[in-house]
Design a protein around this motif. Structure first.
Motif, PDB file in Angstrom:
ATOM      1  N   ILE A  22       0.831  -1.208   0.000  1.00 61.18           N
ATOM      2  CA  ILE A  22       0.000   0.000   0.000  1.00 61.18           C
ATOM      3  C   ILE A  22       0.866   1.259   0.000  1.00 61.18           C
ATOM      4  CG2 ILE A  22      -1.513   1.383   1.485  1.00 61.18           C
ATOM      5  CD1 ILE A  22      -3.053  -1.054   2.164  1.00 61.18           C
ATOM      6  N   ILE A  23       2.001   1.191   0.687  1.00 62.61           N
ATOM      7  CA  ILE A  23       2.918   2.337   0.704  1.00 62.61           C
ATOM      8  C   ILE A  23       3.693   2.435  -0.606  1.00 62.61           C
ATOM      9  CG2 ILE A  23       4.974   3.295   1.822  1.00 62.61           C
ATOM     10  CD1 ILE A  23       3.960   2.059   4.438  1.00 62.61           C
ATOM     11  N   GLY A  24       4.183   1.299  -1.094  1.00 64.57           N
ATOM     12  CA  GLY A  24       5.048   1.314  -2.271  1.00 64.57           C
ATOM     13  C   GLY A  24       4.342   1.668  -3.565  1.00 64.57           C
ATOM     14  N   ALA A  25       3.115   1.161  -3.768  1.00 63.03           N
ATOM     15  CA  ALA A  25       2.415   1.374  -5.040  1.00 63.03           C
ATOM     16  C   ALA A  25       2.137   2.851  -5.326  1.00 63.03           C
ATOM     17  CB  ALA A  25       1.130   0.558  -5.072  1.00 63.03           C
ATOM     18  N   GLN A  79      -6.177  -8.745  -6.432  1.00 60.51           N
ATOM     19  CA  GLN A  79      -6.377 -10.117  -5.945  1.00 60.51           C
ATOM     20  C   GLN A  79      -6.708 -10.128  -4.455  1.00 60.51           C
ATOM     21  OE1 GLN A  79      -3.644 -13.310  -7.940  1.00 60.51           O
ATOM     22  NE2 GLN A  79      -2.427 -11.452  -7.739  1.00 60.51           N
ATOM     23  N   HIS A  80      -6.034  -9.273  -3.709  1.00 58.70           N
ATOM     24  CA  HIS A  80      -6.251  -9.226  -2.261  1.00 58.70           C
ATOM     25  C   HIS A  80      -7.676  -8.797  -1.928  1.00 58.70           C
ATOM     26  CE1 HIS A  80      -5.880  -7.903   1.932  1.00 58.70           C
ATOM     27  NE2 HIS A  80      -4.791  -8.656   2.003  1.00 58.70           N
ATOM     28  N   HIS A  81      -8.232  -7.884  -2.723  1.00 54.16           N
ATOM     29  CA  HIS A  81      -9.553  -7.327  -2.416  1.00 54.16           C
ATOM     30  C   HIS A  81     -10.689  -8.104  -3.064  1.00 54.16           C
ATOM     31  CE1 HIS A  81      -9.117  -3.618  -0.083  1.00 54.16           C
ATOM     32  NE2 HIS A  81      -7.925  -3.538  -0.622  1.00 54.16           N
ATOM     33  N   TRP A  94       2.681 -14.472  -5.668  1.00 53.39           N
ATOM     34  CA  TRP A  94       2.533 -13.411  -6.661  1.00 53.39           C
ATOM     35  C   TRP A  94       3.353 -12.180  -6.282  1.00 53.39           C
ATOM     36  CZ3 TRP A  94       0.915 -12.801 -11.475  1.00 53.39           C
ATOM     37  CH2 TRP A  94       0.793 -11.505 -11.949  1.00 53.39           C
ATOM     38  N   ASN A  95       3.388 -11.867  -4.998  1.00 49.34           N
ATOM     39  CA  ASN A  95       4.152 -10.710  -4.549  1.00 49.34           C
ATOM     40  C   ASN A  95       5.641 -10.894  -4.834  1.00 49.34           C
ATOM     41  OD1 ASN A  95       4.245  -8.110  -3.116  1.00 49.34           O
ATOM     42  ND2 ASN A  95       5.377  -9.258  -1.572  1.00 49.34           N
ATOM     43  N   LEU A  96       6.148 -12.108  -4.646  1.00 46.83           N
ATOM     44  CA  LEU A  96       7.553 -12.382  -4.969  1.00 46.83           C
ATOM     45  C   LEU A  96       7.798 -12.279  -6.475  1.00 46.83           C
ATOM     46  CD1 LEU A  96       8.415 -15.332  -2.558  1.00 46.83           C
ATOM     47  CD2 LEU A  96       9.201 -12.957  -2.431  1.00 46.83           C
ATOM     48  N   ALA A  97       6.812 -12.726  -7.268  1.00 46.82           N
ATOM     49  CA  ALA A  97       6.937 -12.600  -8.723  1.00 46.82           C
ATOM     50  C   ALA A  97       6.960 -11.126  -9.132  1.00 46.82           C
ATOM     51  CB  ALA A  97       5.786 -13.327  -9.414  1.00 46.82           C
ATOM     52  N   ALA A 147       1.699  -2.251 -12.621  1.00 42.54           N
ATOM     53  CA  ALA A 147       0.579  -3.135 -12.964  1.00 42.54           C
ATOM     54  C   ALA A 147       0.627  -4.416 -12.138  1.00 42.54           C
ATOM     55  CB  ALA A 147       0.614  -3.469 -14.452  1.00 42.54           C
ATOM     56  N   ALA A 148       1.821  -4.952 -11.902  1.00 39.34           N
ATOM     57  CA  ALA A 148       1.954  -6.193 -11.128  1.00 39.34           C
ATOM     58  C   ALA A 148       1.468  -6.000  -9.700  1.00 39.34           C
ATOM     59  CB  ALA A 148       3.411  -6.657 -11.139  1.00 39.34           C
ATOM     60  N   TYR A 149       1.857  -4.885  -9.074  1.00 38.30           N
ATOM     61  CA  TYR A 149       1.419  -4.638  -7.707  1.00 38.30           C
ATOM     62  C   TYR A 149      -0.044  -4.199  -7.657  1.00 38.30           C
ATOM     63  CZ  TYR A 149       6.023  -5.403  -5.791  1.00 38.30           C
ATOM     64  OH  TYR A 149       7.203  -5.997  -5.394  1.00 38.30           O
ATOM     65  N   GLY A 150      -0.507  -3.548  -8.717  1.00 38.21           N
ATOM     66  CA  GLY A 150      -1.927  -3.235  -8.799  1.00 38.21           C
ATOM     67  C   GLY A 150      -2.757  -4.510  -8.855  1.00 38.21           C
TER      68      GLY A 150
END
Length: 276
Positions: A188-191, A235-237, A249-252, A227-230
């Motif tokens: 949430i901070i990084g994106a 997916q989380h929501h 997925w986060n590691l990818a 886009a990957a972190y979006g």
């Protein structure tokens, strides 16, 4: 007349911080974050209104507005509309994205105004723009790195618990739920930090006047990172998938960050300074 610099620096940094709080509210329905974001945005609006009032007073005898005046009024209007929408409607995502636009316009106005002087005499105004851009980008990479470490911890702990291996190391780790929360907070901070860094990067490209820089490998790959972190947040929501798959997925996504930071810098036409 020199009209620089701490007023505009305060606007830029408080605007960016308010967007972080707004994004946190959108991502996790955090009312405290929304109040902080609204308070900071309101303070930005007060500073903009004060500056705009003084500027308009100087135009009482002549109604000729420069590009800088028009951009500043446009940015002020966007902040005003977003505050009204935020007060009477519950459209947090609209407020966030419209203010990303307002942030970019304010940055274009500040760093594209030849009358403004940088905060350090040895800099030019583009140096200050790049300084803020790089600071935001590094902050986003740091947040993504922390998220990747937590995801690695999650996968390790999940495997140990599944195999019922309760070692001292396993007992000292936080719960899977806590690790997933920490990972989510880091993303949430990084994106939004990366989004703001990209918006300032686009402003820099516009000021350089070379649109081909938008096709630079590092710029293109940075949008893939975003886009990957979006998609991770989506997916989380919305997809409600398991924490194990989210961690993978986060590691990818972090692998794309590593590719962006290492490989793209060797191919980039103007980011190779990182290795100099």
């Amino acid at each position: 007349m020199v009209t620089r610099s701490w007023l505009f620096d305060a606007m830029i940094y408080m605007y960016a911080l308010s967007l972080l709080f707004y994004f946190a509210d959108f991502a996790s329905a955090n009312r405290n974050a929304k109040r902080m974001g609204t308070g900071l945005l309101l303070f930005v609006w007060v500073l903009q209104t004060a500056y705009l009032g003084v500027n308009l007073y100087g135009h009482l005898t002549e109604w000729a507005f420069s590009r800088s005046d028009v951009l500043f009024m446009f940015s002020w209007l966007i902040v005003t509309i977003s505050l009204i929408v935020n007060r009477f409607f519950r459209i947090e995502l609209f407020v966030f994205f419209v203010n990303v636009l307002g942030f970019a316009i304010l940055a274009l106005n500040v760093f594209g105004n030849p009358q403004l002087t940088p905060i350090k005499s040895s800099w030019n105004i583009n140096d200050e723009l790049l300084f803020i851009h790089i600071t935001l980008a590094i902050g986003s990479y740091a947040a993504f790195s922390i998220a990747a470490i937590f995801s690695g911890m999650y996968l390790f702990l999940h495997r140990m618990l599944k195999e019922k291996k309760f070692s001292q190391t396993v007992m000292r780790l936080p719960s899977l739920e806590k690790i997933e929360q920490y990972t989510y907070l880091a993303v949430i901070i990084g994106a939004p930090l990366l989004l703001l860094a990209l918006s300032l990067g686009i402003v820099w490209v516009v000021l350089q006047g070379d649109r081909n820089l938008l096709y630079d490998p590092k710029v293109v790959n940075s949008f893939f990172v975003l886009a990957a972190y979006g998609f991770y947040l989506f997916q989380h929501h919305s997809m409600r998938i398991s924490g194990n798959r989210l961690a993978a997925w986060n590691l990818a996504a972090f692998l794309i960050v590593v590719i962006n930071f290492v490989i793209s810098n060797f191919l980039s036409g103007f980011h190779d300074w990182i290795w100099s």
